[in-house]
Design a protein around this motif. Structure first.
Motif, PDB file in Angstrom:
ATOM      1  N   UNK A  45       0.832  -1.212   0.000  1.00 31.61           N
ATOM      2  CA  UNK A  45       0.000   0.000   0.000  1.00 31.61           C
ATOM      3  C   UNK A  45       0.860   1.253   0.000  1.00 31.61           C
ATOM      4  N   UNK A  46       0.216   2.372  -0.307  1.00 31.07           N
ATOM      5  CA  UNK A  46       0.865   3.671  -0.214  1.00 31.07           C
ATOM      6  C   UNK A  46       0.600   4.278   1.157  1.00 31.07           C
ATOM      7  N   UNK A  47       1.636   4.777   1.825  1.00 31.57           N
ATOM      8  CA  UNK A  47       1.437   5.466   3.090  1.00 31.57           C
ATOM      9  C   UNK A  47       1.994   6.875   3.033  1.00 31.57           C
ATOM     10  N   UNK A  48       1.411   7.736   3.856  1.00 35.50           N
ATOM     11  CA  UNK A  48       1.903   9.107   3.929  1.00 35.50           C
ATOM     12  C   UNK A  48       2.974   9.248   4.997  1.00 35.50           C
ATOM     13  N   UNK A  49       2.995   8.291   5.923  1.00 39.06           N
ATOM     14  CA  UNK A  49       3.927   8.387   7.046  1.00 39.06           C
ATOM     15  C   UNK A  49       4.054   7.033   7.732  1.00 39.06           C
ATOM     16  N   UNK A  50       5.248   6.746   8.274  1.00 40.61           N
ATOM     17  CA  UNK A  50       5.454   5.511   9.025  1.00 40.61           C
ATOM     18  C   UNK A  50       5.808   5.839  10.465  1.00 40.61           C
ATOM     19  N   UNK A  51       5.183   5.113  11.365  1.00 39.56           N
ATOM     20  CA  UNK A  51       5.415   5.297  12.791  1.00 39.56           C
ATOM     21  C   UNK A  51       5.925   3.955  13.305  1.00 39.56           C
ATOM     22  N   UNK A  52       7.224   3.918  13.619  1.00 36.53           N
ATOM     23  CA  UNK A  52       7.848   2.623  13.885  1.00 36.53           C
ATOM     24  C   UNK A  52       8.414   2.527  15.290  1.00 36.53           C
ATOM     25  N   UNK A  62      14.808   0.335  13.165  1.00 37.49           N
ATOM     26  CA  UNK A  62      15.832   0.975  12.335  1.00 37.49           C
ATOM     27  C   UNK A  62      16.046   0.230  11.017  1.00 37.49           C
ATOM     28  N   UNK A  63      16.134  -1.092  11.153  1.00 38.41           N
ATOM     29  CA  UNK A  63      16.313  -1.907   9.948  1.00 38.41           C
ATOM     30  C   UNK A  63      15.120  -1.743   9.013  1.00 38.41           C
ATOM     31  N   UNK A  64      13.940  -1.752   9.613  1.00 38.64           N
ATOM     32  CA  UNK A  64      12.732  -1.571   8.822  1.00 38.64           C
ATOM     33  C   UNK A  64      12.763  -0.227   8.096  1.00 38.64           C
ATOM     34  N   UNK A  65      13.189   0.797   8.828  1.00 36.13           N
ATOM     35  CA  UNK A  65      13.264   2.128   8.223  1.00 36.13           C
ATOM     36  C   UNK A  65      14.208   2.120   7.025  1.00 36.13           C
ATOM     37  N   UNK A  92      19.210   6.287  14.848  1.00 37.60           N
ATOM     38  CA  UNK A  92      17.957   6.385  14.106  1.00 37.60           C
ATOM     39  C   UNK A  92      17.936   7.604  13.211  1.00 37.60           C
ATOM     40  N   UNK A  93      18.325   8.723  13.771  1.00 38.66           N
ATOM     41  CA  UNK A  93      18.381   9.938  12.961  1.00 38.66           C
ATOM     42  C   UNK A  93      19.344   9.763  11.795  1.00 38.66           C
ATOM     43  N   UNK A  94      20.462   9.152  12.096  1.00 40.29           N
ATOM     44  CA  UNK A  94      21.445   8.925  11.037  1.00 40.29           C
ATOM     45  C   UNK A  94      20.817   8.152   9.883  1.00 40.29           C
ATOM     46  N   UNK A  95      19.991   7.196  10.222  1.00 42.31           N
ATOM     47  CA  UNK A  95      19.424   6.347   9.182  1.00 42.31           C
ATOM     48  C   UNK A  95      18.202   6.964   8.536  1.00 42.31           C
TER      49      UNK A  95
END
Lengths: 225, 225
Positions: A45-52, A62-65, A92-95
């Motif tokens: 699906x298309x998402x506008x945002x991911x909350x992980x 992090x890996x998922x991101x 996380x920010x780095x990735x």
DNA sequence: TTACTTCTTAACTTCGTCTTAACGCTTTTA
DNA sequence: TAAAAGCGTTAAGACGAAGTTAAGAAGTAA
């Protein structure tokens, strides 16, 4: 249409609570219990945002991101982290995280952060339509260019063009981008047409002598103020 | 070119400490002691990001942020807030903050957030197009070479050439590499053409007397700063 | 219909960029 | 040391890109 959020959270209680809360606040939410399923949901699906969530079995946040970025680097990502997690936070920010929320989640803060991120990523359809250029003000909706003293009403194309220029004020606006956005096609005639409109815009912008549209030969234009 | 930050903070000690720390981390910082002066600084220069204290005399951070948005809605804003300040925090987001930092400031977190915000706002994560050469800054994409005072717009070939030089700054850039990259073919005429462009580049780079392009006979060039 | 607006097409002009040529100086090679 | 090759620099010309103005074309309102 309401923004669609991919929520990946292994804690069932928290996950469900967040989903419910976000839906109450008019987001569409797809809740997945782990990284692997999160990824396959993102694939379909298309998402506008991911909350992980960061801490998860099978595949961590992090890996998922990273996987998500590979598939679509444009979709913003917000992490959910434990309060203590300082080093990971930075990783996380780095990735390529766009933001993070520390647990326990303050719901209002979450909404605020989501909205802030969405506002940045989707230059929203309701969107800013008022711009300032030097001493001038320009409202795209009403197509008015205002001097303080006088007001000029622009034509459709002129206004669209000026809006594009304003959105990249003092930066290069590529000719091809303009043609694609406003004419849908890059050819000789559209190019010439654009030049004509540009000339008219320049004339209007003489209201403030400091404002200029400079040309970068072979590339595009820069609106400078 | 290093990102330029407008820092507005009335606490002199904290302000100076932040400025020093950020400069250590290769940001350019303009520190202003209150909202009014912050606004006038914003008016006279281009910034990549604003870091605003919320509680300030004369003009508070939120009001300042509003004024800044009016002038240029594209520039991201991060607030510095006291820990307790929950309602204001949300108001801040409403008024278009991109993020906020709770005092006392964790420096690493500050850097991480700044980088995150900059990464989002500056659109080109793919190819770096901004270089610094001595006191000059060069943006390949818009082909501008900047002195601080004046800006020179380079031609296509000049810009491409300078980019290659920048990518191997203070190292040898082989003539053949240049010719292959920019002309696709190594022959007498292209070699001469390249020399002509090199001469023009040298002229432009006189903006900073310390910057030179030296020639290694029969091999190539080194851009030194 | 006419009058008016807006956008496109056309034509002409001006400007910018890249190449080529020319000349002089420097470095290498024979 | 002389000749050859490499490089710095300036200038001229060709070509394409962009600025400009005006004449159609197409749509809209009175």
């Amino acid at each position: 249409m309401n923004p669609k959020i991919l929520l990946v959270e292994d804690d069932k209680i928290l996950g469900y609570a967040l989903k419910t809360y976000l839906e109450m606040r008019h987001f569409q939410v797809n809740l997945q219990p782990n990284g692997a399923e999160g990824l396959s949901a993102f694939n379909s699906e298309q998402f506008d945002l991911c909350l992980l969530d960061v801490m998860m079995p099978i595949m961590d946040g992090f890996t998922l991101a990273e996987e998500i970025r590979k598939l679509n680097p444009a979709v913003p990502v917000i992490f959910l982290t434990a309060r203590s997690m300082k080093i990971d936070k930075l990783q996380g920010f780095q990735k390529g995280a766009d933001d993070y929320i520390v647990k326990p989640v303050d719901e209002e803060e979450l909404i605020a952060r989501i909205q802030a991120v969405l506002r940045r990523t989707n230059p929203s359809p309701v969107s800013i339509s008022s711009y300032s250029i030097g001493t001038l003000s320009f409202d795209w909706h009403s197509r008015r260019l205002n001097d303080g003293a006088q007001t000029v009403i622009l034509t459709d194309k002129e206004a669209d063009l000026l809006r594009l220029l304003c959105e990249r004020k003092n930066q290069l606006l590529d000719r091809k981008v303009v043609l694609q956005e406003l004419w849908g096609k890059v050819d000789y005639f559209n190019r010439r047409s654009m030049d004509v409109h540009m000339a008219k815009l320049r004339k209007h912008l003489q209201l403030d002598p400091k404002v200029t549209i400079i040309n970068i030969h072979g590339k595009g234009f820069i609106l400078e103020d």
